[in-house]
Design a protein around this motif. Structure first.
Motif, PDB file in Angstrom:
ATOM      1  N   THR A   1       6.717 -10.575  28.012  1.00 30.13           N
ATOM      2  CA  THR A   1       6.860  -9.182  28.197  1.00 30.13           C
ATOM      3  C   THR A   1       8.371  -9.401  27.644  1.00 30.13           C
ATOM      4  O   THR A   1       8.672  -8.465  27.489  1.00 30.13           O
ATOM      5  CB  THR A   1       7.258  -9.907  29.970  1.00 30.13           C
ATOM      6  OG1 THR A   1       7.604 -10.936  30.293  1.00 30.13           O
ATOM      7  CG2 THR A   1       6.249  -9.341  30.543  1.00 30.13           C
ATOM      8  N   ASP A   2       8.777  -9.967  27.447  1.00 28.90           N
ATOM      9  CA  ASP A   2      10.551 -10.803  26.720  1.00 28.90           C
ATOM     10  C   ASP A   2      10.068 -12.098  25.323  1.00 28.90           C
ATOM     11  O   ASP A   2      10.647 -12.608  25.138  1.00 28.90           O
ATOM     12  CB  ASP A   2      10.877 -11.562  27.347  1.00 28.90           C
ATOM     13  CG  ASP A   2      12.806 -12.005  26.604  1.00 28.90           C
ATOM     14  OD1 ASP A   2      12.691 -10.601  26.018  1.00 28.90           O
ATOM     15  OD2 ASP A   2      13.894 -12.518  28.194  1.00 28.90           O
TER      16      ASP A   2
ATOM     17  N   ALA B   1       6.392 -18.955  27.070  1.00 30.19           N
ATOM     18  CA  ALA B   1       5.610 -19.078  28.244  1.00 30.19           C
ATOM     19  C   ALA B   1       6.546 -16.682  28.223  1.00 30.19           C
ATOM     20  O   ALA B   1       5.374 -16.383  28.668  1.00 30.19           O
ATOM     21  CB  ALA B   1       6.028 -19.513  29.297  1.00 30.19           C
ATOM     22  N   ASN B   2       7.965 -17.024  27.549  1.00 33.89           N
ATOM     23  CA  ASN B   2       7.811 -15.108  28.833  1.00 33.89           C
ATOM     24  C   ASN B   2       7.423 -14.516  27.341  1.00 33.89           C
ATOM     25  O   ASN B   2       8.379 -13.034  27.324  1.00 33.89           O
ATOM     26  CB  ASN B   2       9.048 -15.489  28.708  1.00 33.89           C
ATOM     27  CG  ASN B   2       9.541 -15.831  29.868  1.00 33.89           C
ATOM     28  OD1 ASN B   2       8.380 -16.186  30.964  1.00 33.89           O
ATOM     29  ND2 ASN B   2      10.716 -17.168  30.007  1.00 33.89           N
ATOM     30  N   ASN B   3       7.112 -14.287  25.772  1.00 35.43           N
ATOM     31  CA  ASN B   3       7.030 -13.808  24.834  1.00 35.43           C
ATOM     32  C   ASN B   3       5.765 -12.852  25.595  1.00 35.43           C
ATOM     33  O   ASN B   3       6.836 -11.297  24.899  1.00 35.43           O
ATOM     34  CB  ASN B   3       6.483 -14.477  23.616  1.00 35.43           C
ATOM     35  CG  ASN B   3       7.318 -14.898  22.700  1.00 35.43           C
ATOM     36  OD1 ASN B   3       8.618 -15.243  23.513  1.00 35.43           O
ATOM     37  ND2 ASN B   3       7.073 -16.295  22.499  1.00 35.43           N
TER      38      ASN B   3
ATOM     39  N   SER C   1      10.899 -20.624  24.833  1.00 40.88           N
ATOM     40  CA  SER C   1      10.455 -19.057  25.223  1.00 40.88           C
ATOM     41  C   SER C   1       8.835 -19.047  25.102  1.00 40.88           C
ATOM     42  O   SER C   1       9.032 -17.877  25.395  1.00 40.88           O
ATOM     43  CB  SER C   1      11.342 -18.008  24.185  1.00 40.88           C
ATOM     44  OG  SER C   1      11.465 -18.516  23.064  1.00 40.88           O
TER      45      SER C   1
ATOM     46  N   ASP D   1       3.379 -10.127  22.945  1.00 35.91           N
ATOM     47  CA  ASP D   1       3.360 -11.644  22.811  1.00 35.91           C
ATOM     48  C   ASP D   1       1.840 -11.269  21.476  1.00 35.91           C
ATOM     49  O   ASP D   1       0.679 -11.575  21.842  1.00 35.91           O
ATOM     50  CB  ASP D   1       2.480 -12.752  23.583  1.00 35.91           C
ATOM     51  CG  ASP D   1       2.611 -14.071  23.052  1.00 35.91           C
ATOM     52  OD1 ASP D   1       2.392 -14.271  21.134  1.00 35.91           O
ATOM     53  OD2 ASP D   1       2.689 -15.219  23.714  1.00 35.91           O
TER      54      ASP D   1
END
Lengths: 282, 492
Positions: free
Chosen positions: B175-176, B171-173, B169, B40
């Protein structure tokens, strides 16, 4: 034992001579090197071996011979200090295990097993990571994995002797267990310790090179053979000599120490038997 | 190519041959020296994050091109109010995030509010603190209001730190990562590589590449071999000392470009003896800049005389302010009350340019009696001791932020330079939007900083990329952190 009988072991002579040669070069670096090792001159870098710089110059224009002399000193010092730590702690532990037996022996043996179960360099990396890189921490790290080696050797040697009659006689004479260990066991296993010390010294030099190579050992501007290898590795394809010189120095020193160790064992082992019998007779 | 084709023909038939040929022409494997700690870019300072995702996975309202100029990004156009405080952006229509959700003005509002939030972990939050409000006018129009004019605002919102993320999305940036860019994140094999694939529904011009793999190789010797063996197709910044390996090898091309990294001998101006101007001038005279550039960067660094990038239009050459002159240095030291020099520590972060420059400077300073003790540090320790606690005499570091001369106007910054004159100039500079006037102000700042010998000004880091000779479209310069793949393609 005299010098003539030493000469019956050519390996010992070759090994000791080569080791002494490197040790002298290393000690010489304390008072004199062809050029100061902190003397950086970019203008003269990557010089090939020649009359001015016998072994050429490195990527910072430092004299390679001076660096190798100074690096050998670091390697020897780290290795020797680590052997002193290992023997200083390991031998008393091993002797204590041999004479007291029971729980003392159990603790010492389990500690040795534990330490042996970890690959030595991994322990050293762990310690260097926890305490930060540097030559002194490398000494401690390598010293610690020397401890169980010396403990095992001391215990084994002491156990073999402690059943002999002269030890029983000392016990009957009223000597305390520590005194027996000190007066009768230690002198008789000294040769074993010396042989093991030689082997551990060569392993210590290798370990120091390994730690410095991965950046956890000696830090610049000080130098060691491993650090020289580390600095040279990205240049290997362009200036292979910068890696070869310290690499060959390590190889020669380690081979010399191993040959010397083997020779010492051959030379000292029979003596151990003879002296032991002589002591009994005396 | 021909060899591959005939081999494949012989072994597996025409179908495989076509797919092999096709595969080689639209895929790339990029070697990167550092693995990012997360993916991120709005939540971490590591350059390694931007190298993988900036303009590939994520995009901002504007984007920086390889010359450092601001280009339209997710915003197709914008207008600025006369007082320079209100920016009105028109957004591209039909943009979707990689998870299929639509991009609109609400995402822009969310992104900037996230950057400015109390608990924000954005590494460059300070750059966006002038923003006082983000207003959604309609789904494709957004208005950003500033509390003070900011000449670099459009540049700053084009950086990796301000790429647009979605509330669904974000919050997950780490790792994804889910962005709007031409490449979508596929997988991250930790310790080894990150795989990106072309995002089919991308709103803009489709890139030539269909797949990109970032391979993390920390060791120079390993990287050299990976390049020679064809395990990677190129790397954006290869260690200068090993570049001669690729000299004259027709299979490779070496791209030498500029970066924003001013490498300086940072000096603790708040601490004795460095609070004395003569001492700092003496050190400046004792620095043999060319020797350091040759030794630490193999000649690829560009000399600087102040804290400014030589390729910037506002740059003036101040490298001769205090030329290399040992006698002058000794004289100044004597004037300052140190006829025999003094001892000091030089704390070095774990980067090659710093470690090598440090050894060379120690050797140079010894000639005028300044004895330096080198202390090598890990990053965490350096950041805490030197950068946060200002517990240092000297250090060597590259300041990689673009246009960062403003740090000299902050008396609380780690090198402790307190000049009311520079502070006033910087304030005027920030509030000025007229190009000619800005240039004049910036040059005045550069001159004062150079004359005050605030730090030892050494060199601008170069970027030395090594790429397969059949690859085109890579960025030669690095005006911002990132390896932008949009124009990269294979040629025969």
């Amino acid at each position: 034992m005299n010098w003539r009988s030493l000469l019956k072991h050519p390996g010992l002579v070759i090994g000791l001579t080569a080791t002494a040669l490197f040790a002298l070069l290393a000690l010489l670096s304390l008072v004199w090197t062809p050029y100061p090792i902190a003397d950086i001159s970019i203008a003269r870098r990557f010089a090939t071996p020649g009359p001015e710089h016998w072994l050429g110059t490195d990527q910072l224009g430092r004299d390679m011979l001076s660096l190798i002399m100074s690096g050998t000193l670091t390697s020897f010092t780290v290795g020797a200090m680590a052997v002193l730590i290992g023997a200083g702690i390991g031998v008393p532990l091993g002797l204590a295990a041999a004479i007291y037996g029971g729980p003392v022996e159990w603790v010492v043996l389990r500690f040795s097993d534990l330490a042996f179960a970890f690959p030595a360099v991994v322990i050293a990396i762990l310690i260097a990571t926890l305490m930060g890189p540097g030559a002194s921490n490398a000494v401690i790290a390598i010293g610690i994995f020397n401890v169980p080696v010396f403990a095992q050797v001391a215990r084994g040697g002491a156990l073999a002797i402690s059943t002999l009659d002269f030890v029983a006689a000392a016990r009957l004479a009223g000597l305390s267990k520590p005194m027996i260990a000190l007066r009768h066991l230690l002198p008789n296993i000294a040769s074993l310790i010396i042989v093991q010390g030689t082997i551990q010294l060569s392993l210590g030099i290798l370990a120091e090179a390994g730690l410095s190579y991965i950046g956890l050992g000696t830090q610049p501007p000080a130098t060691s053979l491993g650090l020289m290898l580390r600095d040279a590795q990205s240049l290997f394809l362009i200036h292979p000599w910068l890696s070869l010189a310290p690499g060959l120095a390590i190889v020669v020193i380690v081979i010399a120490l191993n040959i010397a160790g083997d020779g010492l064992r051959d030379a000292l082992d029979p003596r151990l038997r003879n002296r032991g019998l002589a002591n009994v007779a005396g | 190519m021909r060899v591959t084709k005939s081999f494949a023909l012989a072994s597996a038939g025409l179908l495989l041959a076509t797919s092999l040929a096709f595969a080689q022409s639209t895929e790339i494997r990029v070697g990167a020296p550092l693995e990012p700690p997360a993916l991120d870019p709005t939540a971490g300072a590591a350059e390694a994050i931007d190298v993988v995702v900036y303009q590939n996975v994520f995009e901002g309202l504007t984007r920086i091109d390889q010359t450092g100029a601001v280009q339209p990004g997710l915003a197709s156009e914008w207008t600025v109010s006369d007082d320079g405080l209100t920016y009105r952006f028109t957004l591209h229509d039909g943009v979707t995030f990689h998870d299929g959700t639509a991009f609109d003005a609400e995402d822009v509002k969310f992104t900037f509010e996230r950057i400015l939030a109390e608990d924000s972990v954005n590494a460059q939050k300070a750059l966006y603190e002038a923003i006082s409000a983000v207003t959604v006018v309609d789904p494709l129009t957004v208005e950003i209001t500033l509390s003070r004019p900011d000449g670099l605002f459009l540049f700053n919102i084009g950086r990796g730190d301000a790429v647009i993320v979605a509330p669904e999305s974000a919050a997950n940036n780490a790792t994804d990562p889910i962005g709007t860019g031409p490449f979508a994140f596929v997988q991250w094999d930790r310790g080894s590589r990150v795989i990106l694939e072309q995002y089919g529904p991308y709103w803009g011009e489709k890139p030539a590449l269909t797949k990109a793999t970032y391979v993390f190789i920390g060791d120079t010797a390993t990287m050299t071999n990976a390049l020679l063996a064809g395990d990677v197709d190129g790397t954006y910044n290869f260690a200068a000392e090993a570049l001669p390996v690729f000299d004259g090898n027709p299979q490779f091309k070496v791209l030498v470009g500029s970066t924003e990294g001013e490498t300086i001998l940072s000096t603790n101006n708040a601490k004795s003896p460095f609070d004395k101007l003569e001492v700092r001038q003496a050190m400046a005279h004792a620095i043999n800049r060319q020797e350091i550039i040759d030794g630490a960067t193999y000649g690829y660094g560009v000399p600087i005389g102040s804290h400014f990038a030589p390729h910037h239009p506002y740059y003036i050459d101040l490298t001769n302010t205090y030329p290399y002159d040992l006698d002058k240095a000794r004289e100044l030291l004597a004037t300052a009350g140190y006829p025999d020099g003094f001892s000091a520590t030089l704390k070095l972060p774990p980067v090659n340019y710093a470690r090598v420059s440090g050894q060379i400077i120690a050797s140079e300073f010894a000639k005028v009696g300044i004895k330096l003790e080198l202390i090598n540090m890990e990053w965490a320790q350096w950041l805490e001791d030197v950068f946060a606690n200002k517990d240092f005499d000297l250090t060597i570091i590259s300041h990689v932020e673009p246009f960062d001369i403003g740090i000299y106007a902050n008396p609380d910054y780690y090198f402790g330079y307190n000049s009311p004159e520079v502070q006033a100039l910087n304030e005027t500079l920030n509030a000025t939007t007229d190009e000619a006037k800005r240039k004049e102000l910036a040059q005045e700042m550069q001159t004062i900083i150079a004359k005050d010998a605030v730090n030892g000004f050494l060199f601008e880091l170069a970027q030395t990329g090594v790429w397969n000779a059949k690859l085109e479209g890579m960025w030669q310069n690095a005006p911002v952190e990132g390896v932008v793949l949009r124009d990269v393609h294979w040629v025969e």
